[in-house]
Design a protein around this motif. Structure first.
Motif, PDB file in Angstrom:
ATOM      1  N   LEU A 237     -41.096  28.268  14.197  1.00  0.00           N
ATOM      2  CA  LEU A 237     -41.774  28.532  15.462  1.00  0.00           C
ATOM      3  C   LEU A 237     -42.318  27.241  16.080  1.00  0.00           C
ATOM      4  N   GLY A 238     -42.821  26.333  15.232  1.00  0.00           N
ATOM      5  CA  GLY A 238     -43.324  25.075  15.754  1.00  0.00           C
ATOM      6  C   GLY A 238     -42.244  24.247  16.416  1.00  0.00           C
ATOM      7  N   ALA A 239     -41.085  24.176  15.778  1.00  0.00           N
ATOM      8  CA  ALA A 239     -39.969  23.444  16.377  1.00  0.00           C
ATOM      9  C   ALA A 239     -39.381  24.190  17.562  1.00  0.00           C
ATOM     10  N   ASP A 240     -39.493  25.528  17.537  1.00  0.00           N
ATOM     11  CA  ASP A 240     -38.873  26.328  18.585  1.00  0.00           C
ATOM     12  C   ASP A 240     -39.640  26.239  19.897  1.00  0.00           C
ATOM     13  N   LEU A 241     -40.932  25.925  19.855  1.00  0.00           N
ATOM     14  CA  LEU A 241     -41.710  25.821  21.087  1.00  0.00           C
ATOM     15  C   LEU A 241     -41.145  24.749  22.004  1.00  0.00           C
ATOM     16  N   GLY A 242     -40.880  23.569  21.439  1.00  0.00           N
ATOM     17  CA  GLY A 242     -40.273  22.518  22.240  1.00  0.00           C
ATOM     18  C   GLY A 242     -38.868  22.861  22.688  1.00  0.00           C
ATOM     19  N   ALA A 243     -38.116  23.542  21.803  1.00  0.00           N
ATOM     20  CA  ALA A 243     -36.749  23.932  22.162  1.00  0.00           C
ATOM     21  C   ALA A 243     -36.747  24.963  23.287  1.00  0.00           C
ATOM     22  N   LEU A 244     -37.698  25.881  23.267  1.00  0.00           N
ATOM     23  CA  LEU A 244     -37.764  26.890  24.319  1.00  0.00           C
ATOM     24  C   LEU A 244     -38.093  26.261  25.665  1.00  0.00           C
ATOM     25  N   MET A 245     -38.995  25.278  25.670  1.00  0.00           N
ATOM     26  CA  MET A 245     -39.366  24.642  26.932  1.00  0.00           C
ATOM     27  C   MET A 245     -38.208  23.840  27.502  1.00  0.00           C
ATOM     28  N   GLY A 246     -37.465  23.180  26.626  1.00  0.00           N
ATOM     29  CA  GLY A 246     -36.328  22.404  27.104  1.00  0.00           C
ATOM     30  C   GLY A 246     -35.097  23.244  27.375  1.00  0.00           C
ATOM     31  N   GLY A 247     -34.987  24.393  26.705  1.00  0.00           N
ATOM     32  CA  GLY A 247     -33.792  25.226  26.848  1.00  0.00           C
ATOM     33  C   GLY A 247     -33.979  26.426  27.742  1.00  0.00           C
ATOM     34  N   ALA A 248     -35.000  26.411  28.587  1.00  0.00           N
ATOM     35  CA  ALA A 248     -35.269  27.558  29.459  1.00  0.00           C
ATOM     36  C   ALA A 248     -34.525  27.474  30.784  1.00  0.00           C
ATOM     37  N   ILE A 249     -33.538  26.573  30.881  1.00  0.00           N
ATOM     38  CA  ILE A 249     -32.839  26.387  32.155  1.00  0.00           C
ATOM     39  C   ILE A 249     -32.128  27.670  32.575  1.00  0.00           C
ATOM     40  N   VAL A 250     -31.434  28.312  31.619  1.00  0.00           N
ATOM     41  CA  VAL A 250     -30.673  29.521  31.950  1.00  0.00           C
ATOM     42  C   VAL A 250     -31.609  30.655  32.353  1.00  0.00           C
ATOM     43  N   THR A 251     -32.648  30.882  31.545  1.00  0.00           N
ATOM     44  CA  THR A 251     -33.582  31.972  31.840  1.00  0.00           C
ATOM     45  C   THR A 251     -34.304  31.739  33.158  1.00  0.00           C
ATOM     46  N   GLU A 252     -34.765  30.506  33.390  1.00  0.00           N
ATOM     47  CA  GLU A 252     -35.456  30.214  34.641  1.00  0.00           C
ATOM     48  C   GLU A 252     -34.515  30.312  35.832  1.00  0.00           C
ATOM     49  N   GLY A 253     -33.253  29.993  35.629  1.00  0.00           N
ATOM     50  CA  GLY A 253     -32.295  30.129  36.713  1.00  0.00           C
ATOM     51  C   GLY A 253     -32.013  31.577  37.060  1.00  0.00           C
ATOM     52  N   ILE A 254     -31.934  32.453  36.055  1.00  0.00           N
ATOM     53  CA  ILE A 254     -31.652  33.871  36.299  1.00  0.00           C
ATOM     54  C   ILE A 254     -32.806  34.536  37.039  1.00  0.00           C
ATOM     55  N   PHE A 255     -34.041  34.259  36.601  1.00  0.00           N
ATOM     56  CA  PHE A 255     -35.209  34.908  37.184  1.00  0.00           C
ATOM     57  C   PHE A 255     -35.883  34.063  38.268  1.00  0.00           C
ATOM     58  N   ASN A 256     -35.236  32.983  38.668  1.00  0.00           N
ATOM     59  CA  ASN A 256     -35.732  32.131  39.753  1.00  0.00           C
ATOM     60  C   ASN A 256     -37.156  31.645  39.472  1.00  0.00           C
ATOM     61  N   ILE A 257     -37.362  31.116  38.279  1.00  0.00           N
ATOM     62  CA  ILE A 257     -38.677  30.628  37.869  1.00  0.00           C
ATOM     63  C   ILE A 257     -38.778  29.142  38.213  1.00  0.00           C
ATOM     64  N   PRO A 258     -39.780  28.740  38.967  1.00  0.00           N
ATOM     65  CA  PRO A 258     -39.918  27.320  39.350  1.00  0.00           C
ATOM     66  C   PRO A 258     -40.566  26.490  38.241  1.00  0.00           C
ATOM     67  N   GLY A 259     -39.909  26.413  37.094  1.00  0.00           N
ATOM     68  CA  GLY A 259     -40.475  25.720  35.951  1.00  0.00           C
ATOM     69  C   GLY A 259     -39.735  24.445  35.616  1.00  0.00           C
ATOM     70  N   VAL A 260     -39.852  24.034  34.348  1.00  0.00           N
ATOM     71  CA  VAL A 260     -39.265  22.772  33.899  1.00  0.00           C
ATOM     72  C   VAL A 260     -37.745  22.829  33.940  1.00  0.00           C
ATOM     73  N   GLY A 261     -37.190  23.945  33.489  1.00  0.00           N
ATOM     74  CA  GLY A 261     -35.733  24.040  33.412  1.00  0.00           C
ATOM     75  C   GLY A 261     -35.063  23.846  34.755  1.00  0.00           C
ATOM     76  N   GLY A 262     -35.525  24.614  35.757  1.00  0.00           N
ATOM     77  CA  GLY A 262     -34.918  24.507  37.076  1.00  0.00           C
ATOM     78  C   GLY A 262     -35.134  23.140  37.702  1.00  0.00           C
ATOM     79  N   THR A 263     -36.347  22.602  37.579  1.00  0.00           N
ATOM     80  CA  THR A 263     -36.643  21.285  38.143  1.00  0.00           C
ATOM     81  C   THR A 263     -35.823  20.196  37.466  1.00  0.00           C
ATOM     82  N   LEU A 264     -35.714  20.262  36.147  1.00  0.00           N
ATOM     83  CA  LEU A 264     -34.948  19.264  35.412  1.00  0.00           C
ATOM     84  C   LEU A 264     -33.470  19.338  35.765  1.00  0.00           C
ATOM     85  N   PHE A 265     -32.948  20.550  35.895  1.00  0.00           N
ATOM     86  CA  PHE A 265     -31.540  20.706  36.260  1.00  0.00           C
ATOM     87  C   PHE A 265     -31.268  20.132  37.646  1.00  0.00           C
ATOM     88  N   GLN A 266     -32.133  20.421  38.603  1.00  0.00           N
ATOM     89  CA  GLN A 266     -31.954  19.885  39.954  1.00  0.00           C
ATOM     90  C   GLN A 266     -32.064  18.366  39.963  1.00  0.00           C
TER      91      GLN A 266
END
Length: 308
Positions: A237-266
């Motif tokens: 879980l400790g390692a997964d927290l960082g992985a979730l924040m960096g790997g949320a591009i797909v989820t944030e893109g599907i639900f149109n979340i203005p977070g790290v994933g979408g901003t980093l991808f753009q």
């Protein structure tokens, strides 16, 4: 304990420098000219081009650029994006949303994964255990974007019990469905980790000793079996927290979340090295801090571990 924390923090310094240097080199030394990409098809005067290169330190050697970047990190000055907006403002806008989403996903995957994994481990080989193992394999096999679109269609469109997209406020209710989607894959791993660890500890000598002493079944399960089984789960879980924040591009893109994933991808698409490097640097810091917290939790979960 205090000396251990200080020592771990000192050990993080070369890790941080090495990781940031690698990321900086990969982003800034890739083929192409970011200033030319910024201009696009429009011609840019030599004076403006020289000004932009001096502004982003592109007219200096690589090591000087990296040292200027480290200086900016120390002073919390992450530079300016090509759009003219400070990267620090982008960080302040995007990271709280993704951090909230990732923490919700960790709580969901950790809570449900530990509970179902504990039940499956206590009932190893029975129908409930076999069913959960099959369900976890199905979750692991299904791609995250399939789970996301399916959850969006069923929960948002067909049943209307969750928002289809997330607004700029990113409230708890709006992030609940994306958090379930983001934590679904890790939920399966937590379940299997807990199940295997509990099943292994069931036959340990200290468990048989505790049972022979006449301790109640709930106390044996919670204090002795579950507590000692949580070490690999907490590590994941400790390692997964960082992985979730960096790997949320797909989820944030599907639900149109203005977070790290979408901003980093753009930022990657637009070719903005200052934004990309700054976002990845903060992710590195979060990953290092989460691993430090995991190390400290070891002593809480297992009394045999002491940091001297």
């Amino acid at each position: 304990m205090a000396w251990y924390v200080v020592r771990r923090l000192l050990q993080m310094i070369p890790v941080f420098l090495g990781a940031t240097l690698l990321i900086y080199a990969m982003v800034f030394l890739i083929p192409g000219d970011p200033i030319a990409a910024l201009a696009g098809d429009k011609p840019m005067s030599p004076a403006v081009e020289a000004q932009l290169r001096a502004r982003y330190h592109l007219d200096q050697p690589f090591i000087v650029q990296y040292l200027q970047y480290l200086k900016g990190i120390v002073t919390f000055d992450f530079g300016t994006a090509f759009s003219g907006r400070p990267v620090r403002d982008e960080l302040a806008r995007a990271f709280p949303i993704t951090l909230k989403l990732a923490l919700m996903a960790v709580v969901i995957e950790g809570g449900f994964g530990v509970v179902f994994g504990l039940i499956a481990g206590l009932r190893k080989g029975k129908f409930f255990d076999s069913t959960l193992l099959v369900v976890s394999l199905v979750i692991i096999a299904v791609p995250i974007f399939v789970v996301g679109f399916l959850a969006q269609f069923l929960l948002g469109v067909k049943w209307g019990i969750a928002p289809v997209t997330v607004t700029g406020n990113a409230t708890f209710t709006e992030l609940l469905a994306p958090a379930f989607v983001l934590g679904s894959l890790s939920f399966a791993y937590v379940l299997r980790l807990t199940r295997n660890s509990v099943a292994e500890n069931m036959s340990a000598d200290y468990v048989r000793t505790a049972t022979a002493k006449g301790l109640s079944r709930p106390r044996v399960v919670v204090v002795h079996i579950l507590r000692n089984s949580m070490i690999p789960v907490v590590t994941f879980l400790g390692a997964d927290l960082g992985a979730l924040m960096g790997g949320a591009i797909v989820t944030e893109g599907i639900f149109n979340i203005p977070g790290v994933g979408g901003t980093l991808f753009q930022a990657i698409v637009r070719g903005e090295p200052p934004t990309v490097v700054s976002f990845v640097t903060v992710l590195i810091v979060i990953f290092l801090i989460s691993n430090l917290l995991v190390d400290l939790l070891y002593a809480v979960l297992d009394p045999r571990i002491r940091y001297v």
